[in-house]
Design an enzyme around this catalytic site. Structure first.
Site, PDB file in Angstrom:
ATOM      1  N   GLY A 195      -3.269 -12.307  -7.165  1.00 43.35           N
ATOM      2  CA  GLY A 195      -2.523 -13.664  -7.316  1.00 43.35           C
ATOM      3  C   GLY A 195      -0.918 -14.162  -6.888  1.00 43.35           C
ATOM      4  N   SER A 196      -1.233 -15.268  -6.052  1.00 45.58           N
ATOM      5  CA  SER A 196      -0.027 -15.744  -5.495  1.00 45.58           C
ATOM      6  C   SER A 196       1.163 -16.116  -6.461  1.00 45.58           C
ATOM      7  CB  SER A 196      -0.215 -17.538  -5.143  1.00 45.58           C
ATOM      8  OG  SER A 196      -0.600 -16.496  -3.954  1.00 45.58           O
ATOM      9  N   GLY A 197       2.292 -16.413  -6.040  1.00 45.83           N
ATOM     10  CA  GLY A 197       3.682 -16.817  -7.234  1.00 45.83           C
ATOM     11  C   GLY A 197       4.811 -15.769  -7.571  1.00 45.83           C
ATOM     12  N   HIS A 198       4.265 -14.872  -6.403  1.00 50.61           N
ATOM     13  CA  HIS A 198       5.223 -13.180  -6.749  1.00 50.61           C
ATOM     14  C   HIS A 198       5.925 -13.279  -4.964  1.00 50.61           C
ATOM     15  CE1 HIS A 198       2.791 -12.366 -10.653  1.00 50.61           C
ATOM     16  NE2 HIS A 198       1.747 -11.863  -9.530  1.00 50.61           N
ATOM     17  N   LYS A 211      -1.424  -3.093  -7.447  1.00 47.69           N
ATOM     18  CA  LYS A 211      -1.063  -3.797  -8.748  1.00 47.69           C
ATOM     19  C   LYS A 211      -2.246  -3.175 -10.039  1.00 47.69           C
ATOM     20  CE  LYS A 211       1.441  -7.328  -8.149  1.00 47.69           C
ATOM     21  NZ  LYS A 211       0.587  -8.200  -7.193  1.00 47.69           N
ATOM     22  N   ASP A 230      -7.082  -7.629 -10.398  1.00 44.98           N
ATOM     23  CA  ASP A 230      -7.254  -6.917  -9.253  1.00 44.98           C
ATOM     24  C   ASP A 230      -7.234  -5.748  -8.730  1.00 44.98           C
ATOM     25  OD1 ASP A 230      -5.126  -8.995  -8.111  1.00 44.98           O
ATOM     26  OD2 ASP A 230      -3.356  -7.808  -8.797  1.00 44.98           O
ATOM     27  N   HIS A 241       3.900 -11.951 -14.634  1.00 51.48           N
ATOM     28  CA  HIS A 241       3.030 -13.082 -14.991  1.00 51.48           C
ATOM     29  C   HIS A 241       3.290 -13.492 -16.379  1.00 51.48           C
ATOM     30  CE1 HIS A 241       0.547 -10.421 -13.430  1.00 51.48           C
ATOM     31  NE2 HIS A 241       0.121 -11.411 -12.722  1.00 51.48           N
TER      32      HIS A 241
END
Lengths: 331, 331
Positions: free
Chosen positions: B54-57, B105, B110, B219
């Site tokens: 996921g994005s945001g990292h 991860k 994922d 998250h």
């Protein structure tokens, strides 16, 4: 206030300890000071480059100590100039006999203390020159300045002048490069939130839930206007147009750009800003030679960003593109 | 919510556009996908290394694409796994005939989608191996995982396996290095504030004004406990002791460490944490071989940090210390 700190009074001291522990081969602290210098400096035959200012703008300035950039950086308390004594110690420690260039952001305290430090060093027969960076196009005078403020464009001054010094330039040549970058660089920033200083523990200024401040300074000094929250594209347009208006560049001019995070802004958002910035530059007939995106000069935990544009010619491209090896910038 | 965004639905797409514009010589976007790959890839004779999530990292994972690290990274929507189709496209694009290692991860989405992508690639006769990173020592199972979560230690897996691949290691050798890092790495994090996702626009979880969450996920998944706000030294001690308890290292063991910012934490504070971390390691008889401090794997605008410790031997020191040239990490 929630911060990863101990006693607010110890934060600068403890930060510097943590930096030296992170980069023991690169950084050395001058005893009894808040000055960091190159562990392997001063470098024989090279002009020394130093900078400094209040803390809270990390990685500015100590993060830029190393090959091809700075020889020393003095850390004042948060948002407070280092003392003239400490600046003088730094200048002396960074002189290898070729003289030292002080790179000063235009804030009254910094300019005054660097001036005094330069005089003190001159009394010990150290050749010192000084440049004052004033790249912030937002306001002419401000809370802490006569004239424009020095902000993120300072990093490009460190980079280009540092490369000139590393290439063997003499003090006047290094100073000339620094001045050339200053003349050709403009920056403007915005804040979505206020920073919170460790000693005060509450926001430096009040912003409503749906308000932002345009033209903000890096200490939370007032900007040009408060507006309702806008989209990233609208904000980027506002900042970029103001910078371009100030620089008044010719069609086809090559530029380098920085989208700089203020400390609390996710990198994701800075890339969204960069997308619009590059689109706007294209619409103006400008050509991007290089673009940096990240946290280069922060304002504690402030959310927001600044946009820097620097017009480059062959000389500046060679210097800004030259290898550099520091904790915060490598290329 | 105040963010530098346009429509929350466009944020990943616009971020990727802004990244490619920042690094046009380094990154290329696969048409019709949210996958970035090396502009000059796939590299002849080299095992491909890919990751994603996921994005945001950010800068995880696309910031680590380049010489000595990743060949491709897939960006899902914020905190959402990329689809198996996109992961499969990435694997294919990053295979130069020597096979591909998926570095995943440990989150259920994922793992499931990478598994499917590996099967799809295998049907096209691409050799694919996979490792699952689960370095978070805080909780055994969690909101999105069976077993431990994969967090900042993943960057060390990228780095060491990437160096092995760059040095000509075959797929089984590269995988063995990745597994060795996973076995020897532990991480634990804390949140001072919740992250705010662009689509929700409000905090993912509630934390009181004087509360922090220990053992937080990237998250905003619940950690091990909520406590009153503590000093940086107390927080660092708590995180580090938990990691060291898990790793159970021998006296004199060499380690590398990461103090990782969660996205909204000033760099200044991360150095304060590093100071205490290094002190604690010394008290445990451990020797720090290298230490990194910065934003390596973030959680949008969350304030907080994580501490990663990785036990290193001569092989890992050579690989972790090898040259690397990516947007987010150069050495």
């Amino acid at each position: 206030m929630k911060k990863l700190i101990n006693d607010p009074e110890d934060i600068v001291d403890e930060m510097l300890e943590g930096m030296v522990l992170a980069y023991p081969d690169r950084l050395r602290r001058l005893d009894g000071t808040e000055v960091l210098v190159r562990a392997d400096g001063p470098v024989d035959g090279k002009v020394g480059l130093v900078s400094g200012g209040g803390s809270g703008h990390e990685p500015t300035h100590a993060g830029y100590i190393g090959d091809g950039m700075l020889d020393g950086a003095a850390a004042g308390q948060v948002f407070t100039s280092p003392t003239a004594d400490q600046l003088s110690e730094m200048v002396k420690a960074c002189d290898a006999g070729e003289g030292v260039l002080n790179i000063v952001k235009n804030y009254e305290g910094d300019v005054m203390n660097f001036d005094t430090a330069a005089e003190m060093a001159a009394m010990e027969d150290i050749e010192v020159e000084q440049v004052v960076v004033d790249d912030d196009v937002a306001v002419e005078d401000s809370l802490y300045t006569s004239g424009r403020r020095g902000v993120c464009g300072t990093i490009l001054v460190h980079k280009a002048a540092g490369a000139k010094a590393a290439a063997g330039g003499d003090l006047s040549e290094v100073k000339a490069v620094a001045e050339k970058v200053i003349e050709n660089t403009g920056t403007m920033g915005t804040a979505l939130t206020s920073c919170v200083t460790p000693d005060k523990g509450e926001p430096t200024f009040d912003l409503g839930e749906d308000e932002i401040e345009l033209g903000i300074g890096i200490h939370g000094e007032p900007g040009t206007e408060r507006t309702d929250m806008m989209s990233a594209d609208e904000i980027t347009t506002h900042l970029t147009e103001k910078v371009l208006e100030d620089l008044a560049l010719d069609d086809g001019q090559e530029v380098m750009t920085i989208v700089n995070g203020m400390g609390g802004t996710p990198l994701m958002e800075l890339f969204v800003v960069n997308r619009k910035l590059q689109e706007i530059l294209g619409e103006h007939g400008l050509e991007t030679w290089d673009s940096w995106v990240g946290d280069y000069m922060t304002s504690l935990d402030m959310m927001g960003c600044s946009v820097t544009v620097c017009a480059v010619d062959d000389e500046l491209k060679e210097l800004l593109g030259a290898p550099v090896d520091t904790p915060a910038l490598k290329q």
